[in-house]
Design a protein around this motif. Structure first.
Motif: not given
Length: 337
Positions: A17-43
């Motif tokens: 639901q949050l992704k419908r209102h806001t661009v979700v960005v992963a705050d991480t250097g761990d690629f596995n977390a990015i694979d799991e949550f599929k954010p738009q951007d990463a920091t």
């Protein structure tokens, strides 16, 4: 059989639901977390890179960066700097393989009060990305939100077309100066503001609507939207999912893997707390700041002064630790070990 919007929201996770209102960005250097949550951007930041560089699965990136440093002509200090830059970019390149949007890569916090050095280092990072076939449209350069950092952001945006993410932002004065400078994005730190108030105010519990960090970002968002600033507001540094949900509707939110996991497992309805339409009717007045006014207004905010300096020191300390790791490995390679 069709499903009503209300029922669909109950079935969806809060993260969906949050992704419908806001661009979700992963705050991480761990690629596995990015694979799991599929954010738009990463920091990323020095602390996240330091943590990731210690993980066995990322040793090849550290080794490649060290070899790049050894292949660089110059003093040991110049070689270490080259290896650091390469390591940050290497993580960024791997992250970009997994996201559709942009990655934020940070300039060394020890340069936070040197405008020219920040501009030079930022240009070098972008050059390294471009050498690997990644254009500057997919990279955000993170700079500390000091006056010098904000002015470096202005120069990078206007002169070189390099997009900037202004980090360690705690005061309204910082937010106003960033908007006036025309930077691409700001990262106001929600959780660190809450930390300071818990430590100094004698109060340990806040509801999301009372949370000082949430209140700060809400004011910044409303100001930007009311006066038509194009700078993107990306809430950062969250301590709990309540803060995240209280800022649903903010342009971007950069969220740690732990909180992304919590949001993905919760299935309660979520509506936007922030909207551009509501911001237009706020009673905020337009603010103009030159350097003197900025320094005074920022100085009047004790929390912001303390958290900015503390954040710079902590990022700098982790950069030193990363350098020490690189120096040690470089020495081993030079000695043939």
């Amino acid at each position: 059989m069709s499903v009503s919007p209300d029922k669909r929201r109950k079935m969806e996770s809060v993260l969906e639901q949050l992704k419908r209102h806001t661009v979700v960005v992963a705050d991480t250097g761990d690629f596995n977390a990015i694979d799991e949550f599929k954010p738009q951007d990463a920091t990323t930041n020095p602390s996240l890179i330091l943590a990731a560089a210690k993980m066995p699965q990322y040793q090849h990136l550290l080794e490649q960066a060290i070899q790049h440093g050894l292949d660089t002509e110059g003093s040991e200090e110049q070689q270490v700097t080259a290896a650091m830059d390469r390591l940050f970019v290497s993580f960024g390149l791997e992250i970009l393989k997994k996201i559709p949007g942009r990655v934020s890569t940070e300039v060394d916090a020890r340069l936070s009060f040197d405008r020219a050095a920040m501009v030079s280092r930022a240009r070098r990072l972008v050059e390294l990305y471009e050498q690997e076939g990644v254009g500057k449209d997919r990279v955000l350069i993170k700079l500390s939100s000091t006056w010098e950092g904000i002015e470096a952001g202005r120069e990078l945006e206007q002169t070189y077309g390099i997009h900037c993410n202004m980090t360690l932002l705690f005061s309204f004065a910082q937010a106003v100066a960033c908007a006036n400078a025309g930077v691409t994005l700001i990262s106001p730190f929600v959780g660190r503001i809450l930390d300071w108030h818990k430590e100094h105010g004698g109060r340990k519990e806040f509801t999301p609507s009372e949370d000082p960090g949430v209140i700060s970002v809400t004011k910044i968002y409303n100001y930007y939207k009311k006066f038509g600033f194009k700078t993107v507001v990306m809430g950062a540094s969250f301590r709990n999912v309540g803060e995240v949900k209280a800022l649903a509707g903010c342009d971007y939110l950069t969220i740690s893997p732990g909180l992304l996991s919590e949001l993905s497992q919760e299935h309660t309805p979520l509506t936007a707390a922030l909207t551009a339409q509501a911001a237009k009717s706020s009673d905020l007045e337009h603010v103009s700041l030159d350097e003197v006014q900025f320094r005074w207004q920022h100085n009047e905010d004790q929390m912001a002064v303390e958290k900015l300096s503390d954040g710079i020191r902590k990022f700098a300390a982790d950069a030193v630790k990363l350098e020490s790791m690189i120096k040690e490995k470089m020495l081993s390679l030079k000695n043939g070990q």
